[in-house]
Motif scaffolding. Structure first.
Motif, mmCIF file in Angstrom:
data_model
loop_
_atom_site.group_PDB
_atom_site.id
_atom_site.type_symbol
_atom_site.label_atom_id
_atom_site.label_comp_id
_atom_site.label_asym_id
_atom_site.label_seq_id
_atom_site.Cartn_x
_atom_site.Cartn_y
_atom_site.Cartn_z
ATOM 1 N N THR A 103 46.017 59.954 38.905
ATOM 2 C CA THR A 103 44.565 59.870 38.680
ATOM 3 C C THR A 103 44.160 58.662 37.836
ATOM 4 N N SER A 104 45.125 57.801 37.495
ATOM 5 C CA SER A 104 44.748 56.627 36.703
ATOM 6 C C SER A 104 43.902 55.683 37.566
ATOM 7 N N LEU A 105 43.312 54.681 36.922
ATOM 8 C CA LEU A 105 42.465 53.741 37.663
ATOM 9 C C LEU A 105 43.225 53.066 38.804
ATOM 10 N N THR A 106 44.442 52.594 38.474
ATOM 11 C CA THR A 106 45.220 51.906 39.510
ATOM 12 C C THR A 106 45.715 52.895 40.568
ATOM 13 N N GLU A 108 44.105 55.641 41.552
ATOM 14 C CA GLU A 108 42.945 55.928 42.417
ATOM 15 C C GLU A 108 42.691 54.756 43.382
ATOM 16 N N LEU A 109 42.873 53.555 42.838
ATOM 17 C CA LEU A 109 42.642 52.364 43.659
ATOM 18 C C LEU A 109 43.660 52.301 44.808
ATOM 19 N N LEU A 186 38.784 46.377 48.271
ATOM 20 C CA LEU A 186 39.750 47.150 47.481
ATOM 21 C C LEU A 186 41.022 46.354 47.223
ATOM 22 N N ILE A 189 40.488 43.814 44.538
ATOM 23 C CA ILE A 189 40.492 44.415 43.187
ATOM 24 C C ILE A 189 41.930 44.735 42.762
ATOM 25 N N GLU A 192 43.652 41.760 41.507
ATOM 26 C CA GLU A 192 43.315 41.457 40.107
ATOM 27 C C GLU A 192 44.176 42.270 39.154
ATOM 28 N N TRP A 193 44.328 43.574 39.459
ATOM 29 C CA TRP A 193 45.137 44.441 38.596
ATOM 30 C C TRP A 193 46.605 44.012 38.651
ATOM 31 N N LEU A 196 47.211 41.108 36.451
ATOM 32 C CA LEU A 196 47.320 41.514 35.044
ATOM 33 C C LEU A 196 48.726 42.026 34.744
ATOM 34 N N SER A 197 49.287 42.797 35.681
ATOM 35 C CA SER A 197 50.606 43.403 35.463
ATOM 36 C C SER A 197 51.699 42.354 35.427
ATOM 37 N N ARG B 67 37.959 56.971 33.526
ATOM 38 C CA ARG B 67 38.654 56.731 34.807
ATOM 39 C C ARG B 67 37.678 56.806 35.973
ATOM 40 N N ASN B 71 36.391 53.544 37.993
ATOM 41 C CA ASN B 71 36.796 53.511 39.402
ATOM 42 C C ASN B 71 35.572 53.411 40.315
ATOM 43 N N ALA B 124 38.896 43.790 36.871
ATOM 44 C CA ALA B 124 39.989 44.378 36.092
ATOM 45 C C ALA B 124 39.846 44.015 34.615
ATOM 46 N N GLU B 143 46.724 54.905 29.512
ATOM 47 C CA GLU B 143 46.537 56.191 30.218
ATOM 48 C C GLU B 143 45.417 56.103 31.257
ATOM 49 N N ILE B 144 44.367 55.400 30.888
ATOM 50 C CA ILE B 144 43.212 55.313 31.795
ATOM 51 C C ILE B 144 43.517 54.416 32.993
ATOM 52 N N THR B 145 44.138 53.275 32.697
ATOM 53 C CA THR B 145 44.312 52.284 33.773
ATOM 54 C C THR B 145 45.576 52.485 34.600
ATOM 55 N N HIS B 151 51.716 45.593 29.227
ATOM 56 C CA HIS B 151 50.814 44.858 30.117
ATOM 57 C C HIS B 151 49.389 44.854 29.583
#
Lengths: 199, 174
Positions: A103-106, A108-109, A186, A189, A192-193, A196-197, B67, B71, B124, B143-145, B151
């Motif tokens: 359920t984290s942002l990434t 869900e993405l 999508l 986006i 972009e994530w 960052l990683s 979140r 999102n 992001a 936790e959120i991302t 990172h």
């Protein structure tokens, strides 16, 4: 100005109260919108499943009294039965699959990308898994029931083919105009994530 | 109404009451202009309601709300047909309010410049900066991302620098 000072200012900003009629009315509106969306999806799924079973039964009943090889009897409605069961399985599979993404942002993405790509694959190949079984079933039904194709069968066959062509065109249009742009957005986006990683 | 449904409603109204600021800040950070902010705000409200059955209480409510809202915001596209849950528009951004003297006016201008700078960051980075400005720790942001804490740290160092540069540009323009 340092980031800490900005942070302090940010915390003090007046977020204000949203002017709203009242919480109960607001809640009712959100609920009815959410329910309407769920109803549309449920209605579409129910319609597909009922139509599949209905056609299967319609094809099966007259063929029970027909004479001829039993394989033709089964073959005429097995494609429809397979389509209906496949559709039910797919619904179940998608619900199960969602749990793998978290359920984290990434998460869900990634789920949105997976789901959209799956929908695109299904719709691009709609002719094979959805329309062809219907056409095969209709063809087998007509030829086996009468022993040969009558003029009426040609008419019905023509209308069936035309309907299938419209369904195919409509689905490809949805892929082109809605799903592909959505998937591209999508993926951008996610890029972009991912950047960052990697840094 | 079943007790479960009633519980859901109570939780939702509680979330809106206690965390309305999150929705407002996310809306302002991802959409420019009152009408778009209003639309995004309402979309987040709807998605928050739809997410309730999936909320199992394992995360803090605020973590869950961040979140869902982020999102929704990063995949949001403005539509022609707008919903209207609100009796009036969202409160305007601080800089649009009537000018007030001295330090308060400077603060409102800085906040407006900050929102403008955040909006010009990639989606992001925007999410990360917003979470950091709200005072969340690296662990909470992670936790959120779904990114690792390392990172998050590295990305935020870069995003902070980018934000500082943008702030200079935006303030210069204002």
């Amino acid at each position: 100005m340092s980031f800490e000072q900005l942070q302090e200012m940010w915390a003090r900003q007046p977020v204000g109260e949203v002017r709203q009629a009242n919480d109960a009315a607001l809640l009712e509106k959100v609920k009815s919108d959410a329910e309407e969306f769920d109803r549309v999806i449920a209605r579409r799924d129910r319609r597909e499943i009922i139509a599949g079973w209905f056609l299967t039964i319609c094809y099966a009943i007259p063929l029970r009294h027909a004479t001829g090889p039993s394989w033709a009897y089964w073959a005429s409605f097995v494609p429809l039965l397979g389509l209906t069961l496949g559709f039910m399985w797919l619904r179940w599979y998608i619900q199960q699959k969602r749990r793998d993404f978290g359920t984290s942002l990434t998460g869900e993405l990634n789920w949105s990308i997976y789901h959209t790509a799956l929908q695109i694959r299904l719709l691009v190949h709609v002719a094979w898994w959805y329309l062809l079984p219907i056409i095969i079933a209709a063809f087998l039904h007509a030829t086996y029931r009468h022993g040969l194709l009558t003029p009426a069968d040609w008419w019905v066959g023509g209308i069936t083919l035309l309907s299938c062509a419209i369904v195919y065109w409509f689905n490809q249009r949805v892929v082109r105009t809605k799903l592909t742009p959505q998937l591209e957005k999508l993926v951008a986006i996610r890029q972009e994530w991912n950047t960052l990683s990697r840094e | 109404m079943t007790s479960c449904a009633a519980e859901t409603e109570v939780r939702y109204t509680g979330w809106l009451r206690d965390h309305r600021g999150i929705l407002l800040k996310v809306a302002r950070s991802f959409a420019a202009g009152a009408a778009d902010q209003d639309e995004l705000y309402q979309e987040m409200m709807l998605q928050l309601w739809r997410s309730l059955p999936r909320f199992q209480g394992q995360a803090k409510a605020s973590t869950w709300i961040y979140r869902v809202c982020l999102n929704t915001a990063q995949t949001w596209r403005r539509t022609e047909q707008r919903r209207s849950y609100l009796a009036g528009p969202l409160p305007a951004e601080p800089a649009c309010e009537r000018p007030t003297p001295g330090a308060v006016q400077e603060q409102t201008e800085t906040i407006a410049a900050l929102y403008a700078a955040i909006r010009s960051l990639p989606a992001a980075d925007r999410s990360l900066v917003l979470l950091l400005l709200d005072g969340l720790s690296y662990r909470e942001i992670s936790e959120i991302t779904g990114l690792t804490e390392n990172h998050v740290g590295v990305a935020l160092t870069r995003a902070r620098k980018k934000l500082a540069d943008l702030m200079k540009e935006v303030r210069h323009e204002l």
